[in-house]
Design an enzyme around this catalytic site. Sequence first.
Site, PDB file in Angstrom:
ATOM      1  N   ASP A  53       0.822  -1.217   0.000  1.00  0.00           N
ATOM      2  CA  ASP A  53       0.000   0.000   0.000  1.00  0.00           C
ATOM      3  C   ASP A  53       0.858   1.271   0.000  1.00  0.00           C
ATOM      4  O   ASP A  53       0.681   2.163   0.853  1.00  0.00           O
ATOM      5  CB  ASP A  53      -0.915   0.030   1.250  1.00  0.00           C
ATOM      6  CG  ASP A  53      -1.690  -1.258   1.440  1.00  0.00           C
ATOM      7  OD1 ASP A  53      -2.121  -1.846   0.436  1.00  0.00           O
ATOM      8  OD2 ASP A  53      -1.872  -1.673   2.604  1.00  0.00           O
ATOM      9  N   GLU A 260     -11.478  -0.299  -3.256  1.00  0.00           N
ATOM     10  CA  GLU A 260     -10.632   0.231  -2.162  1.00  0.00           C
ATOM     11  C   GLU A 260      -9.420   0.927  -2.791  1.00  0.00           C
ATOM     12  O   GLU A 260      -9.348   1.084  -4.016  1.00  0.00           O
ATOM     13  CB  GLU A 260     -10.183  -0.895  -1.208  1.00  0.00           C
ATOM     14  CG  GLU A 260      -9.306  -1.947  -1.858  1.00  0.00           C
ATOM     15  CD  GLU A 260      -8.983  -3.125  -0.939  1.00  0.00           C
ATOM     16  OE1 GLU A 260      -9.462  -3.208   0.196  1.00  0.00           O
ATOM     17  OE2 GLU A 260      -8.219  -4.002  -1.412  1.00  0.00           O
TER      18      GLU A 260
END
Length: 358
Positions: A53, A260
């Site tokens: 991420d 997401e």
Amino acid sequence: MEGRRMRYTLISLPIASLFFSAPPCGAAPLKNNEPNPVPVEKQALTSSIYIADPSAHAFGGEIYIYPSHDIENDIPPDNEGSSFDMKDYHVFSLKDFSTPLVDRGEALNIKDVPWAGKQMWAPDAAFKNGNYYLFFPAKDKAGIFRIGVAVSASPAGPFKARPEPIKGSYSIDPCAFIDDDGSAYLVFGGLWGGQLQRWRTGEYKEIDRFPDGKEPALGPRIARLREDLLEFQGPDKEIAILNEDGSPLRADQHSRRFFEAVWMHKYQGKYYLSYSTGDTHKLVYATGDSPFGPFTYRGLLLRPVVGWTTHHSIVEFEGAWYLFYHDASLSGGYDNLRCVKYAKLEMQPDGSIKTITP
Ligand code: FUB
């Protein structure tokens, strides 16, 4: 609904095993600074710890990366993402693309966040008023994802967490976007384990309520941040993402609807919203004329990577644009043990972005 983490375990691991010699179950331990025989590791920016991420920013002439810190555990994969049981954040810096990524050490630990219970997921950072801000999601003690903020005088931290999460915050994957006029926004949200579908009534209900296939898909959320970046200025709004014909993306458009990992950046006066499609494992993007949207779908940014999740950031550095993303190649395909890579973006004259093959 198919199991989020099980799905990758069932389908993608055999694909990964065509390329890697790692065993098909149980994570291969990674020892600090030891060479790893997996050839693709050469492309990972670091193999000293597992990271994912990556939120990249150009601060003070260097690239700083704010990733999740993946750790090995025995928690079985499930729809909640329980095996993503991260407990701290490390900050990394990169002087340029010919020198190694530097681990600047632990920047925040869950034990120093009074409100947080578990699962420190994808963070982001911002610089304003001489301070650096780390925005991070974590489950509170009641198991509800909230977004917290921590502050430091240095981009590398350590960061001091506020005692409470941002009031009115929920779900996961914050992206802090600062516009040219200094206005700051937090864009966020994530389905399934990210709990966005549990907020349909405006309050948290422990029941997953997804829109029917033909209904508009759930969009990411955006809230204007206060001048001090510590709280929302007002209530958040849902961002509308439209098809090319102006119709809202439908919930059954799994190859393009938001799931997401939302990221916002601005290029030549246009706002770009990019995100993961989750169960179709793509990064896609849309463009619009305001941070609040609406955004119109433009295309595929990154084809599926090794691993169930895909998550990225886009940053301008020394006149060029870069995509930072993760995959699970370094661990031989374990969804919750990922590594970070980058690719140069090719912007086309019409503002579209050339699709990247990982
Ligand atoms: O790293 C934990 C979660 O996996 C992130 O919050 C999601 O975006 C996915 O990458």
